[in-house]
Motif scaffolding. Structure first.
Motif, short mmCIF file in Angstrom:
data_model
loop_
_atom_site.label_atom_id
_atom_site.label_comp_id
_atom_site.label_asym_id
_atom_site.label_seq_id
_atom_site.Cartn_x
_atom_site.Cartn_y
_atom_site.Cartn_z
N ASP A 1 0.92 -0.83 0.19
CA ASP A 1 -0.17 -0.03 0.24
C ASP A 1 0.73 1.20 0.00
O ASP A 1 1.61 1.11 0.88
N GLU A 2 0.23 1.66 -0.82
CA GLU A 2 1.76 3.28 -0.96
C GLU A 2 0.85 4.17 -0.36
O GLU A 2 1.96 5.49 0.25
N LYS A 3 -0.45 4.24 0.47
CA LYS A 3 -0.48 5.12 1.64
C LYS A 3 0.02 4.93 2.98
O LYS A 3 0.22 5.37 3.73
N LEU A 4 1.02 3.43 3.12
CA LEU A 4 0.72 3.17 4.44
C LEU A 4 2.70 4.12 4.72
O LEU A 4 3.32 4.27 3.06
N LYS A 5 2.33 4.71 5.89
CA LYS A 5 3.81 5.56 6.32
C LYS A 5 4.72 4.44 6.32
O LYS A 5 6.66 4.88 6.05
N GLN A 6 4.74 3.47 7.18
CA GLN A 6 5.68 2.42 7.15
C GLN A 6 4.81 1.15 7.50
O GLN A 6 3.96 0.63 7.23
#
Length: 323
Positions: free
Chosen positions: A48-53
């Motif tokens: 998921d590109e939206k996850l920050k980590q």
């Protein structure tokens, strides 16, 4: 994308013990295992590109695991992606107790991660990839009897598992006596490293393991269960002998492990062909013919509180999230 995979654990009949390359997880000798149906890991992977980590959930709890972190980075590198990962895993194996929890865990993660990335990788590729998480995970991609080829190339490209045969699979049972489900004091990885670096028995172990493997292959193909059992038992004990020669010496045996081995020998004296083996942990795995599995399980239950009868397990597979 999101994908869920299940992989089963495997028990080595010809052991993998010691690496020729620590970084690439390349074994010093080829090994042969039997995939079992009772223990498995179910893992869902999502990029998921939206996850920050990256996030890793194990059995409902958020975890931080250096091995999983490294493996996620390895998948990103292999797949050529930058997205962060959400990994949700259910481990139906006692973790770090010598029941190959890491084998099923990284096999399931490798397959789920690949499918979630929209790839159509071969089983051979997934086996090579899973190796970077845990060497024995390369074998959990397949069912029944499996061989992990040590390979000869320095880059490790020819070190992966291959399915061997289904012969004898439907005749054989593996009865597992759980001596302890607690985390072991010496991890497989640390134990191997110490053995390779300090045990004077290691070089002879590697040569003997290769000979045992060739004899084991012939015995399985001939469906000679007695021979399979004899080779299994002697190979396992030779592996454990190397740890006693390490500096400092260490062992995975516990008093109850030794009692169970004696019980298995007693069964043989009573005319029941049964043979024991142990991996890097105190639990004892006993192979026997299916017709004798209840007799063996009853005997082991006199000593161990938790005894499980296993049969041949299936290859790693993609499943629906509902399963």
């Amino acid at each position: 994308m999101r994908a869920t995979a299940i992989a089963h654990t495997n028990v080595a009949l010809i052991k993998y013990w010691g690496k020729r390359d620590e970084h690439l997880i390349l074994p010093a000798n080829s090994s042969l295992s039997f995939t079992v149906d009772k223990f498995y890991t179910k893992t869902t992977a999502e990029w998921d590109e939206k996850l920050k980590q990256d996030r890793f959930m194990l059995n409902g709890e958020q975890k931080t695991d250096a091995k999983v972190t490294r493996f996620i980075d390895k998948m990103r590198e292999e797949f050529g992606i930058t997205a962060k990962a959400l990994i949700i895993s259910e481990n139906h194996v006692p973790t770090a107790a010598g029941l190959a929890s890491s084998a099923s865990a990284f096999a399931a993660l490798a397959l789920a991660g690949s499918i979630a990335a929209g790839r159509n990788d071969t089983q051979q590729y997934i086996s090579k990839l899973a190796r970077f998480g845990s060497g024995s995970a390369s074998r959990s991609i397949y069912g029944d009897f499996v061989i992990w080829e040590k390979g000869e190339l320095a880059d490790g490209s020819d070190s992966f598992a291959i399915p061997f045969t289904k012969k004898l699979s439907d005749r054989m049972s593996m009865v597992i006596a759980v001596v302890s489900d607690k985390e072991k004091k010496v991890s497989s990885r640390d134990g191997m490293r110490l053995t390779v670096e300090t045990s004077p028995f290691f070089k002879d172990w590697v040569a003997a393991a290769e000979t045992d493997l060739e004899e084991m292959k012939q015995a399985i193909l001939a469906e000679d269960f007695i021979k399979v059992g004899e080779i299994t038992e002697r190979n396992g004990m030779k592996m454990h002998a190397t740890t006693l020669g390490a500096e400092p010496p260490f062992t995975y045996f516990q008093p109850l492990s030794l009692e169970i081995m004696d019980a298995v020998r007693a069964l043989r004296e009573e005319g029941i062909p049964a043979y024991f083996t142990m991996d890097a942990g105190p639990n004892v795995k006993v192979i026997c013919e299916r017709k004798n599995e209840k007799i063996v399980a009853e005997k082991l239950s006199e000593l161990a509180k938790n005894v499980l009868i296993c049969h041949a397990g299936k290859e790693a597979s993609v499943v629906s999230d509902e399963k």
